[in-house]
Design an enzyme around this catalytic site. Structure first.
Site, PDB file in Angstrom:
ATOM      1  N   CYS A  45       0.820  -1.211   0.000  1.00 52.64           N
ATOM      2  CA  CYS A  45       0.000   0.000   0.000  1.00 52.64           C
ATOM      3  C   CYS A  45       0.855   1.263   0.000  1.00 52.64           C
ATOM      4  O   CYS A  45       0.438   2.297  -0.532  1.00 52.64           O
ATOM      5  CB  CYS A  45      -0.939  -0.011   1.206  1.00 52.64           C
ATOM      6  SG  CYS A  45      -2.107  -1.395   1.180  1.00 52.64           S
ATOM      7  N   THR A  46       2.024   1.187   0.590  1.00 51.82           N
ATOM      8  CA  THR A  46       2.943   2.327   0.551  1.00 51.82           C
ATOM      9  C   THR A  46       3.277   2.679  -0.893  1.00 51.82           C
ATOM     10  O   THR A  46       3.271   3.851  -1.283  1.00 51.82           O
ATOM     11  CB  THR A  46       4.222   2.004   1.347  1.00 51.82           C
ATOM     12  OG1 THR A  46       3.873   1.807   2.718  1.00 51.82           O
ATOM     13  CG2 THR A  46       5.246   3.125   1.243  1.00 51.82           C
TER      14      THR A  46
END
Length: 211
Positions: A45-46
């Site tokens: 998700c980063t």
């Protein structure tokens, strides 16, 4: 009950990384992408939030606002954003919703108990100016989302909203499109003056009308 294509996207108010927002007010008369993450400080998700920030101008060209969601707090979001900006060489300035009470997650059916009883799955909703859901996608936690595909779908949705066309497999902006079956072949020349090719009576293609 899960939301389906054509359903009205529920409105909500929420605390976010940029302050409190009303969803409908935030997106206004434009398009929106709402997508969820299982939690903050997760590696895949980063990279996704970083890619979204890097593509800011592409979303703006399409009159599209982006909102992310996680069940963590605003404080966690702000710390995570620092990491994202540092590691992905970007500037995350779009809202990340802090859905600690899971109210928005439940509205949008983002909790899938077979995957996780507490965290949101990695859903994507594309919502049109009429506030209706135009696309839904759900990804497994291990596979990063393809944001160029999301942009491609928005291009197709916006094109087909304006013209009586559909887009073929692997279509990209600028390529030929399909005349929808509801248009009679005899009516094509008036509607699509660039011409058309009839491959089969049910498969007629024409240059993209707005290019």
């Amino acid at each position: 009950m899960s939301l389906k294509l054509g359903d009205v996207a529920p409105n909500f108010q929420a605390e976010t990384s940029v302050g409190k927002i009303d969803f409908y007010e935030y997106i206004g008369d434009g398009w929106a992408v709402l997508y969820s993450h299982p939690s903050d400080y997760t590696p895949v998700c980063t990279t996704e939030l970083g890619r979204t920030a890097q593509l800011k101008s592409e979303f703006e060209k399409r009159n599209t606002k982006v909102l992310a969601l996680s069940v963590d707090s605003v404080e966690d979001h702000l710390g995570w954003i620092k990491d994202i900006n540092e590691t992905q060489n970007c500037d995350v300035d779009f809202p990340i919703i802090a859905d600690k009470d899971r109210r928005v997650s439940e509205l949008y059916d983002m909790i899938h108990p077979n995957a996780s009883a507490t965290a949101t799955v990695r859903s994507v909703f594309v919502i049109g100016p009429d506030k209706k859901i135009k696309l839904t996608l759900t990804y497994p936690a291990s596979t990063g989302r393809n944001f160029f595909e999301i942009l491609r779908v928005i291009d197709s949705l916006q094109l087909t909203d304006e013209y009586s066309v559909a887009t073929p497999a692997d279509w990209k902006d600028g390529e030929d499109v399909i005349v929808v079956p509801a248009i009679k072949t005899a009516d094509i020349p008036a509607k699509f003056p660039k011409g058309y090719t009839e491959i089969k009576p049910y498969l007629r293609v024409t240059p993209q009308p707005n290019k």
